[in-house]
Design an enzyme around this catalytic site. Structure first.
Site, mmCIF file in Angstrom:
data_model
loop_
_atom_site.group_PDB
_atom_site.id
_atom_site.type_symbol
_atom_site.label_atom_id
_atom_site.label_comp_id
_atom_site.label_asym_id
_atom_site.label_seq_id
_atom_site.Cartn_x
_atom_site.Cartn_y
_atom_site.Cartn_z
ATOM 1 N N LYS A 11 39.308 41.692 39.041
ATOM 2 C CA LYS A 11 39.320 40.228 39.060
ATOM 3 C C LYS A 11 38.248 39.728 40.021
ATOM 4 O O LYS A 11 37.893 40.406 40.975
ATOM 5 C CB LYS A 11 40.696 39.715 39.481
ATOM 6 C CG LYS A 11 41.759 40.065 38.463
ATOM 7 C CD LYS A 11 43.122 39.598 38.879
ATOM 8 C CE LYS A 11 44.100 39.983 37.765
ATOM 9 N NZ LYS A 11 45.421 39.492 37.989
ATOM 10 N N HIS B 41 44.004 36.839 41.872
ATOM 11 C CA HIS B 41 42.829 36.078 42.284
ATOM 12 C C HIS B 41 43.057 35.460 43.665
ATOM 13 O O HIS B 41 42.146 35.391 44.480
ATOM 14 C CB HIS B 41 42.502 34.990 41.257
ATOM 15 C CG HIS B 41 42.008 35.546 39.962
ATOM 16 N ND1 HIS B 41 42.840 35.784 38.891
ATOM 17 C CD2 HIS B 41 40.768 35.919 39.564
ATOM 18 C CE1 HIS B 41 42.133 36.271 37.889
ATOM 19 N NE2 HIS B 41 40.871 36.368 38.263
ATOM 20 N N SER C 188 41.346 32.905 35.487
ATOM 21 C CA SER C 188 42.407 33.058 36.479
ATOM 22 C C SER C 188 43.552 32.130 36.103
ATOM 23 O O SER C 188 43.329 30.946 35.839
ATOM 24 C CB SER C 188 41.874 32.683 37.868
ATOM 25 O OG SER C 188 42.939 32.422 38.760
ATOM 26 N N GLY D 262 45.818 31.159 38.127
ATOM 27 C CA GLY D 262 46.032 30.272 39.261
ATOM 28 C C GLY D 262 44.920 29.254 39.487
ATOM 29 O O GLY D 262 45.173 28.106 39.836
#
Length: 119
Positions: free
Chosen positions: A19, A49, A88, A90
């Site tokens: 990531k 992340h 991601s 988030g």
């Protein structure tokens, strides 16, 4: 490390799939100013992340970091290829065009590709 000038733009693992996040870096006393730098950070050791962001923010304190989004990087050092893709959950999807430009500057001998497909 109190100066943004000393911070490398790209810091990613030398091999593998992991990531990554794109980050704006500011001086600590910013007041809606332009970022000093845009950074790319990606590490296999980070499961999320947000783990990457927390690590970078801790390391670069007292400078201020702002996450711009994330994705994944596939780094094939043997064949000099980096593929940037995904998003991601988030932070949302990073602008892979910006990431590719920054990575190409750090790895000029590499073939850099991007895709909006995959997670």
């Amino acid at each position: 490390m109190a100066s943004a000038a000393n911070v490398p733009v790209v810091d990613i693992d030398p091999e593998g799939v992991f990531k990554y996040i794109l980050i704006n870096l500011y001086d600590k006393n910013r007041s809606e100013s332009e970022p000093q730098k845009v950074l790319v950070r990606g590490y296999k050791r980070c499961n999320y992340h947000s783990d990457i962001f927390d690590e970078v923010q801790d390391k670069l304190s007292p400078l201020d970091c702002e996450p711009l989004g994330g994705g994944r990087i596939s780094h094939d050092a043997e064949n000099k290829k980096i593929h940037i893709y995904g998003y991601s959950q988030g932070y949302g999807k990073a602008d892979h065009e910006i990431t590719a430009k920054l990575v190409k500057e750090a790895y000029p001998a590499y073939t850099i590709t991007i895709s909006d497909e995959g997670y």
